[in-house]
Design an enzyme around this catalytic site. Structure first.
Site, mmCIF file in Angstrom:
data_model
loop_
_atom_site.group_PDB
_atom_site.id
_atom_site.type_symbol
_atom_site.label_atom_id
_atom_site.label_comp_id
_atom_site.label_asym_id
_atom_site.label_seq_id
_atom_site.Cartn_x
_atom_site.Cartn_y
_atom_site.Cartn_z
ATOM 1 N N SER A 97 89.695 -28.938 59.917
ATOM 2 C CA SER A 97 89.164 -28.617 58.509
ATOM 3 C C SER A 97 89.098 -29.853 58.573
ATOM 4 C CB SER A 97 90.071 -28.637 57.677
ATOM 5 O OG SER A 97 89.648 -30.177 56.520
ATOM 6 N N TYR A 132 97.174 -33.634 52.665
ATOM 7 C CA TYR A 132 97.073 -32.637 53.453
ATOM 8 C C TYR A 132 96.117 -32.821 54.502
ATOM 9 C CZ TYR A 132 93.788 -28.728 55.005
ATOM 10 O OH TYR A 132 92.959 -27.679 55.426
ATOM 11 N N LYS A 170 96.454 -32.663 58.872
ATOM 12 C CA LYS A 170 94.921 -32.271 59.616
ATOM 13 C C LYS A 170 94.774 -33.201 61.100
ATOM 14 C CE LYS A 170 94.497 -27.927 58.260
ATOM 15 N NZ LYS A 170 95.348 -26.807 58.867
HETATM 16 P P1 NAD Z 1 95.809 -19.013 53.106
HETATM 17 O O1 NAD Z 1 97.363 -20.100 52.173
HETATM 18 O O2 NAD Z 1 95.146 -18.364 52.843
HETATM 19 O O3 NAD Z 1 96.996 -18.886 54.448
HETATM 20 C C1 NAD Z 1 97.757 -19.548 54.924
HETATM 21 C C2 NAD Z 1 98.296 -18.597 54.718
HETATM 22 O O4 NAD Z 1 100.177 -19.182 56.063
HETATM 23 C C3 NAD Z 1 99.539 -17.768 54.095
HETATM 24 O O5 NAD Z 1 99.076 -16.043 54.011
HETATM 25 C C4 NAD Z 1 100.839 -18.209 53.728
HETATM 26 O O6 NAD Z 1 101.624 -17.113 53.527
HETATM 27 C C5 NAD Z 1 100.639 -18.761 55.536
HETATM 28 N N1 NAD Z 1 101.656 -19.848 55.540
HETATM 29 C C6 NAD Z 1 101.729 -20.995 54.783
HETATM 30 N N2 NAD Z 1 102.809 -21.977 55.480
HETATM 31 C C7 NAD Z 1 103.660 -20.949 56.968
HETATM 32 C C8 NAD Z 1 105.035 -21.205 57.209
HETATM 33 N N3 NAD Z 1 105.620 -22.233 57.375
HETATM 34 N N4 NAD Z 1 105.614 -20.233 57.839
HETATM 35 C C9 NAD Z 1 104.520 -19.045 58.158
HETATM 36 N N5 NAD Z 1 103.144 -18.475 57.652
HETATM 37 C C10 NAD Z 1 103.451 -19.886 56.476
HETATM 38 O O7 NAD Z 1 94.830 -20.209 53.663
HETATM 39 P P2 NAD Z 1 93.302 -20.167 54.814
HETATM 40 O O8 NAD Z 1 92.330 -20.293 53.474
HETATM 41 O O9 NAD Z 1 93.394 -18.822 55.271
HETATM 42 O O10 NAD Z 1 93.249 -21.107 56.004
HETATM 43 C C11 NAD Z 1 93.896 -21.395 56.925
HETATM 44 C C12 NAD Z 1 94.324 -22.277 57.919
HETATM 45 O O11 NAD Z 1 93.687 -22.604 57.672
HETATM 46 C C13 NAD Z 1 95.159 -23.606 56.986
HETATM 47 O O12 NAD Z 1 95.666 -23.800 57.563
HETATM 48 C C14 NAD Z 1 94.025 -24.360 56.425
HETATM 49 O O13 NAD Z 1 94.776 -25.598 56.046
HETATM 50 C C15 NAD Z 1 92.578 -23.846 57.026
HETATM 51 N N6 NAD Z 1 91.798 -24.326 56.622
HETATM 52 C C16 NAD Z 1 91.449 -23.680 55.037
HETATM 53 C C17 NAD Z 1 89.984 -23.809 54.418
HETATM 54 C C18 NAD Z 1 89.929 -23.298 53.550
HETATM 55 O O14 NAD Z 1 88.592 -23.918 52.844
HETATM 56 N N7 NAD Z 1 90.070 -22.148 53.137
HETATM 57 C C19 NAD Z 1 89.307 -24.729 54.909
HETATM 58 C C20 NAD Z 1 89.686 -25.961 56.358
HETATM 59 C C21 NAD Z 1 90.818 -25.477 57.187
HETATM 60 C C1 WQD Z 2 83.514 -28.312 46.259
HETATM 61 C C2 WQD Z 2 82.640 -28.407 45.558
HETATM 62 C C3 WQD Z 2 83.637 -29.639 44.382
HETATM 63 C C4 WQD Z 2 85.358 -26.728 42.207
HETATM 64 C C5 WQD Z 2 88.003 -28.181 49.428
HETATM 65 C C6 WQD Z 2 88.963 -28.956 50.653
HETATM 66 C C7 WQD Z 2 88.989 -29.612 52.445
HETATM 67 C C8 WQD Z 2 88.943 -28.028 52.471
HETATM 68 C C9 WQD Z 2 88.266 -26.952 51.584
HETATM 69 C C10 WQD Z 2 90.855 -27.192 53.657
HETATM 70 C C11 WQD Z 2 82.413 -30.071 45.529
HETATM 71 C C12 WQD Z 2 82.629 -28.852 43.683
HETATM 72 C C13 WQD Z 2 84.527 -27.083 43.053
HETATM 73 C C14 WQD Z 2 85.203 -25.961 40.762
HETATM 74 C C15 WQD Z 2 83.138 -27.836 41.191
HETATM 75 N N1 WQD Z 2 89.983 -26.831 52.922
HETATM 76 N N2 WQD Z 2 83.791 -28.108 42.278
HETATM 77 N N3 WQD Z 2 84.227 -26.687 40.159
HETATM 78 O O1 WQD Z 2 86.637 -29.854 47.782
HETATM 79 O O2 WQD Z 2 84.187 -29.167 50.148
HETATM 80 O O3 WQD Z 2 86.735 -28.973 50.516
HETATM 81 O O4 WQD Z 2 88.163 -27.174 50.228
HETATM 82 O O5 WQD Z 2 90.803 -27.900 54.378
HETATM 83 O O6 WQD Z 2 90.021 -30.236 52.740
HETATM 84 O O7 WQD Z 2 88.652 -30.229 50.465
HETATM 85 O O8 WQD Z 2 85.758 -27.715 48.214
HETATM 86 O O9 WQD Z 2 85.628 -26.013 47.286
HETATM 87 O O10 WQD Z 2 86.468 -27.364 45.736
HETATM 88 O O11 WQD Z 2 85.086 -27.813 46.204
HETATM 89 O O12 WQD Z 2 81.896 -28.596 40.824
HETATM 90 O O13 WQD Z 2 85.741 -25.778 40.228
HETATM 91 O O14 WQD Z 2 82.359 -27.767 44.242
HETATM 92 O O15 WQD Z 2 83.849 -30.907 43.290
HETATM 93 O O16 WQD Z 2 81.449 -30.979 44.533
HETATM 94 P P1 WQD Z 2 85.873 -29.528 49.368
HETATM 95 P P2 WQD Z 2 86.020 -27.423 46.847
#
Ligand code: NAD
Ligand code: WQD
Length: 324
Positions: A134, A158, A162
């Site tokens: 991430s 969190y 990562k």
């Molecule tokens: P999500 O929660 O929709 O999907 C994650 C899935 O993993 C879920 O279906 C959950 O049930 C499953 N899971 C969690 N722990 C588990 C375990 N111990 N065993 C088996 N299954 C398990 O999330 P997403 O948005 O699809 O994210 C996927 C990956 O990408 C995550 O690792 C997340 O940290 C990373 N990521 C997401 C974002 C984002 O903003 N969505 C950004 C950066 C990184």
């Molecule tokens: C985006 C912008 C908020 C909600 C997060 C995690 C990051 C990654 C992606 C997993 C910011 C603003 C948000 C609201 C708002 N996830 N905001 N009102 O914080 O960039 O990243 O998700 O790895 O680790 O930290 O994403 O969508 O929460 O926010 O004004 O109700 O929107 O302040 O500027 P962020 P976000």
């Protein structure tokens, strides 16, 4: 374009938001897919929808396994009955706020789950992994765009999971150079499959901007709190790099192909973003324009821990993965 030999991919967390969209693309590209998911943050209907989207023939190449990565036995069961060519590892918990209140849950799920996965992969000699990292690993970047060789730092538990998992991957590769590991640093994934049949529907009140806007649009929430309007940006709201989930899904296909094709890949990190920054207020305006719906907003103080502006340098992914 289908792959010539049918490669078998294990997708952890494949029932989730990014997982389901990636599984659709994997099946369409001719891969065989096994999902393992404990449905902690997803529903089985999402996997049914994936089947529906790809049709009955490709559905036969998709297997769903209810299992938890924290139980090594659940992973072992899969590896003992079939050979996997590579693993795409999405499974993890991702709510920043929750991780601050309950870090042990995050370390247990994200770290122990991943270590169990590596152990089992090593045992069965499956040494190719695409890992969901991430942009959170850049913390509050001093410069933008973020380049992959910037200093890494985590801002919350969190983010630390990562960062630790990236370090663990580099150490595993350092000790056993035959491992090929791609670390994909996603920026802000948004959007849904064009069919509208799968998408992002977080349980409870969303933390992230896009699902929050969507819930205001459908009347589930009254207004959007805009966190911060005094940032040193053009309109005062914070800037992020919002990447469409289908583009992200294709980024995983590109990463897999690179893993299979390049024995020298080692353990390499790639940003997956657009390279463009968009402010919160620009996101609201774009959503209003596309949906024809007014999104009421309330200007609020900054959210603690938020950076002013974060967006990706896309050069490395473009050059080495051929993905943009
Ligand atoms: P999500 O929660 O929709 O999907 C994650 C899935 O993993 C879920 O279906 C959950 O049930 C499953 N899971 C969690 N722990 C588990 C375990 N111990 N065993 C088996 N299954 C398990 O999330 P997403 O948005 O699809 O994210 C996927 C990956 O990408 C995550 O690792 C997340 O940290 C990373 N990521 C997401 C974002 C984002 O903003 N969505 C950004 C950066 C990184
Ligand atoms: C985006 C912008 C908020 C909600 C997060 C995690 C990051 C990654 C992606 C997993 C910011 C603003 C948000 C609201 C708002 N996830 N905001 N009102 O914080 O960039 O990243 O998700 O790895 O680790 O930290 O994403 O969508 O929460 O926010 O004004 O109700 O929107 O302040 O500027 P962020 P976000």
């Amino acid at each position: 374009m289908g792959s010539s030999v049918e490669q078998n991919i294990l997708v952890t967390g494949g029932a989730g938001f990014i997982g389901t969209h990636t599984v659709v693309q994997l099946l369409k590209e001719g891969f065989k897919v096994s999902i393992i998911d404990n449905l902690d943050n997803s529903v089985i209907e999402a996997v049914d929808r994936v089947r529906e989207l790809v049709g009955p023939d490709l559905s036969k190449k998709l297997e769903f396994n209810l299992g938890d990565l924290r139980n090594k036995g659940d992973i072992e069961k899969l590896f003992s009955k079939q050979r996997f060519d590579a693993v795409i590892h999405f499974a993890g918990l991702k709510a920043v706020g929750e991780s601050v209140g309950n870090p042990r849950r995050y370390f247990d799920n994200n770290l122990v789950g991943t270590i169990n996965l590596y152990e089992t992969m090593a045992k069965y000699n499956c040494k190719m992994m695409v890992f969901s990292s991430s942009a959170t690993v850049y913390g509050q970047p001093e410069k933008i765009p973020c380049m992959e060789d910037f200093e890494l730092k985590a801002m919350n538990p969190y983010g630390r999971t990562k960062l630790f998992l990236e370090e663990i991957a580099r150490d595993i590769h350092g000790a056993e150079p035959e491992w090929r590991i791609v670390l994909l640093r996603y920026f802000n994934p948004v959007g849904a499959h064009e069919s509208g049949r799968i998408g992002e529907d977080p349980k409870g009140i969303p933390n992230n901007l896009m699902p929050y806007i969507q819930q205001v649009a459908v009347g589930r929430l009254p207004e959007l709190n805009v966190y911060g309007h005094d940032y040193p940006t053009e309109d005062g709201s914070a800037v992020r790099d919002y990447i469409h989930v289908m583009d992200l899904a294709d980024g995983h296909i590109a990463a897999l192909r690179k893993l299979f094709a390049d024995p020298k890949i080692g353990c390499t990190a790639y940003n997956l973003g657009t390279g463009r920054g968009t402010s919160v207020l620009e996101m609201v305006a774009a959503f209003e324009k596309a949906s024809g719906k007014k999104i009421p907003i309330k200007l609020c103080p900054r959210r603690s821990g938020d950076a002013t502006a974060v967006y990706a340098s896309t050069e490395r992914a473009e050059k080495e993965l051929g993905w943009k």
